[in-house]
Design an enzyme around this catalytic site. Structure first.
Site, PDB file in Angstrom:
ATOM      1  N   ARG A 192       2.565  11.266  -9.773  1.00  8.90           N
ATOM      2  CA  ARG A 192       3.756  10.420  -9.704  1.00  8.90           C
ATOM      3  C   ARG A 192       4.878  11.014 -10.564  1.00  8.90           C
ATOM      4  O   ARG A 192       6.047  10.993 -10.167  1.00  8.90           O
ATOM      5  CB  ARG A 192       3.435   8.995 -10.159  1.00  8.90           C
ATOM      6  CG  ARG A 192       4.654   8.084 -10.158  1.00  8.90           C
ATOM      7  CD  ARG A 192       4.283   6.641 -10.281  1.00  8.90           C
ATOM      8  NE  ARG A 192       5.449   5.798 -10.503  1.00  8.90           N
ATOM      9  CZ  ARG A 192       5.448   4.479 -10.425  1.00  8.90           C
ATOM     10  NH1 ARG A 192       4.348   3.833 -10.103  1.00  8.90           N
ATOM     11  NH2 ARG A 192       6.547   3.785 -10.642  1.00  8.90           N
ATOM     12  N   ASP A 195       3.432   1.710   0.850  1.00  6.17           N
ATOM     13  CA  ASP A 195       3.873   0.451   0.266  1.00  6.17           C
ATOM     14  C   ASP A 195       4.152  -0.537   1.387  1.00  6.17           C
ATOM     15  O   ASP A 195       4.507  -0.141   2.507  1.00  6.17           O
ATOM     16  CB  ASP A 195       5.142   0.664  -0.573  1.00  6.17           C
ATOM     17  CG  ASP A 195       5.468  -0.551  -1.421  1.00  6.17           C
ATOM     18  OD1 ASP A 195       4.801  -0.753  -2.453  1.00  6.17           O
ATOM     19  OD2 ASP A 195       6.370  -1.314  -1.036  1.00  6.17           O
ATOM     20  N   TYR A 222      10.210 -10.821   0.044  1.00  4.74           N
ATOM     21  CA  TYR A 222      10.942  -9.808  -0.721  1.00  4.74           C
ATOM     22  C   TYR A 222      12.353  -9.614  -0.161  1.00  4.74           C
ATOM     23  O   TYR A 222      13.309  -9.428  -0.913  1.00  4.74           O
ATOM     24  CB  TYR A 222      10.194  -8.483  -0.705  1.00  4.74           C
ATOM     25  CG  TYR A 222       8.958  -8.462  -1.561  1.00  4.74           C
ATOM     26  CD1 TYR A 222       9.035  -8.213  -2.930  1.00  4.74           C
ATOM     27  CD2 TYR A 222       7.703  -8.696  -1.006  1.00  4.74           C
ATOM     28  CE1 TYR A 222       7.899  -8.185  -3.716  1.00  4.74           C
ATOM     29  CE2 TYR A 222       6.555  -8.671  -1.787  1.00  4.74           C
ATOM     30  CZ  TYR A 222       6.658  -8.421  -3.142  1.00  4.74           C
ATOM     31  OH  TYR A 222       5.529  -8.413  -3.927  1.00  4.74           O
ATOM     32  N   ARG A 280      -5.894  -0.741  -4.048  1.00  3.74           N
ATOM     33  CA  ARG A 280      -5.151   0.093  -4.995  1.00  3.74           C
ATOM     34  C   ARG A 280      -6.039   1.142  -5.649  1.00  3.74           C
ATOM     35  O   ARG A 280      -5.838   1.489  -6.821  1.00  3.74           O
ATOM     36  CB  ARG A 280      -4.458  -0.748  -6.074  1.00  3.74           C
ATOM     37  CG  ARG A 280      -3.379  -1.689  -5.551  1.00  3.74           C
ATOM     38  CD  ARG A 280      -2.527  -2.223  -6.695  1.00  3.74           C
ATOM     39  NE  ARG A 280      -1.719  -3.356  -6.265  1.00  3.74           N
ATOM     40  CZ  ARG A 280      -1.643  -4.525  -6.893  1.00  3.74           C
ATOM     41  NH1 ARG A 280      -2.339  -4.711  -8.000  1.00  3.74           N
ATOM     42  NH2 ARG A 280      -0.878  -5.491  -6.442  1.00  3.74           N
ATOM     43  N   ARG A 296      -2.418   3.715 -10.774  1.00  2.00           N
ATOM     44  CA  ARG A 296      -2.081   4.096 -12.140  1.00  2.00           C
ATOM     45  C   ARG A 296      -3.266   4.135 -13.092  1.00  2.00           C
ATOM     46  O   ARG A 296      -3.141   4.641 -14.214  1.00  2.00           O
ATOM     47  CB  ARG A 296      -1.015   3.138 -12.690  1.00  2.00           C
ATOM     48  CG  ARG A 296       0.358   3.330 -12.063  1.00  2.00           C
ATOM     49  CD  ARG A 296       1.339   2.288 -12.561  1.00  2.00           C
ATOM     50  NE  ARG A 296       1.005   0.961 -12.034  1.00  2.00           N
ATOM     51  CZ  ARG A 296       1.565  -0.170 -12.435  1.00  2.00           C
ATOM     52  NH1 ARG A 296       2.478  -0.139 -13.408  1.00  2.00           N
ATOM     53  NH2 ARG A 296       1.230  -1.316 -11.898  1.00  2.00           N
TER      54      ARG A 296
END
Length: 354
Positions: A40, A77, A154, A27, A31
């Site tokens: 973003r 992703d 998921y 990552r 963020r």
């Protein structure tokens, strides 16, 4: 594979000599970087950011402008495949991914098809091609996918889960349907990774984020065997014979031998495993990637350097080590602490490669 200006990562994954231990961060485009947050916001939401190749390229390159990292990793992703299957992915701020449709029966699985990477997932391939062009072979580009088990959880749960009630329930109540789904996902992921390689990635990694939620026998049957299938089929592809494959099971420290035996080039370690122990356990069969506790980056620069040194010392002299965190970097981390980490790895590791 084209000639890379910095091939330290590739050499380490092949267990060849390097001048210092290569480092990249799971990552690393994310963020914790203010420039990422700005991009973003420009995209409007996370999914649009992933699906807009020029913006995905921009955020992939952002950490390399700040830090002398030894690799870029494609910004994407792990849920692109089920989204391309028509399950209706959305990402809710502070809650995570959601699917409009869930997969819980044999008929649900039978309605699914294998996405065509160059049409259904064209935005990913276009992003890879653009990133490779912009990188100009400065460092290798890592492509990736989620493992069949992790992606499947998921699809079955419809969202993130702590208990995996439906997915783990299928192991014992309807294993045949679960195997059908995992087989379909393994085939889809194989084609997806091969397409990323065609588009230009230099390394591929499979993220098995939720393999550690399984018992030993269930891990072997419902996670590991499908990752082994992916490794085997990717490596048999004519365009992928020299492409290193990394497998990472979070919470998988008790299965190091089995993971190493899949044919992968490297085993990723979370912070729950001592890397020296892992090296003694696996020997020289594969490279190791990891595994500083992410929380160390909340501390001061002196302590970060100390903990980097501890990981390097635990691995010891010789090659075959790729430095990384034990999982993804947290959004609250100070970017200046990442700079300390990267510089410390490069500086302190030199003595282990003399």
């Amino acid at each position: 594979m084209t000639k890379l200006k910095n091939d330290r990562l590739i050499r380490a994954l092949q267990r060849k000599p390097v001048d210092m231990t290569p480092v990249w961060i799971m990552r690393q485009a994310g963020r914790y970087l203010p420039e990422y947050r700005k991009t973003r916001e420009q995209a409007g939401n996370f999914i649009k950011l992933c699906q807009t190749p020029d913006l995905a390229c921009e955020v992939t390159l952002q950490p390399l402008r700040r830090f002398p990292l030894d690799a870029a990793i494609l910004f994407s992703d792990i849920l692109t495949i089920p989204d391309a299957m028509g399950l209706g992915l959305s990402v809710i701020e502070k809650q995570g991914p959601r699917f409009e449709k869930v997969i819980r029966t044999k008929s649900d699985v039978e309605k699914l098809g294998i996405p065509d990477p160059e049409s259904d997932l064209r935005y990913v391939m276009d992003a890879v091609r653009l990133i490779k062009q912009e990188l100009d072979d400065k460092v290798p580009l890592i492509g990736f996918a989620g493992s069949p088990w992790t992606v499947g959880t998921y699809m079955i749960e419809g969202a993130s889960s702590k208990e995996f009630s439906y997915a783990k329930g299928m192991i014992y109540q309807d294993p045949d349907t679960l195997h059908r789904l995992l087989e379909l996902l393994a085939n889809s992921i194989t084609e997806y990774l091969k397409a990323q390689i065609d588009a230009g990635v230099d390394v591929v990694m499979v993220f098995d984020s939720w393999g550690g939620a399984l018992s030993g026998s269930a891990y072997t049957e419902f996670s590991l065997q499908y990752m082994e299938k992916i490794v085997c089929e990717v490596k048999q592809a004519s365009n992928a014979k020299d492409i290193p494959v990394i497998l990472f099971t979070k919470g998988g420290g008790m299965w190091l031998d089995q993971i190493a035996d899949t044919g992968c080039n490297a085993v990723g370690l979370d912070w729950g495993v001592d890397i020296g122990y892992a090296r003694r356990q696996i020997g020289d069969r594969v490279a190791l990637q990891g595994n500083l506790d992410t929380a160390v980056l909340y501390s001061n620069p002196e302590r970060i350097r100390e903990e980097v040194g501890n990981v390097l010392q635990s691995y010891g002299h010789g090659d075959g080590h790729v430095f990384n965190l034990g999982h993804g970097i947290h959004p609250e981390i100070n970017p200046e602490h990442v700079a300390v980490l990267v510089d410390a790895v490069h500086e302190l590791s030199k003595e282990y490669h003399q």
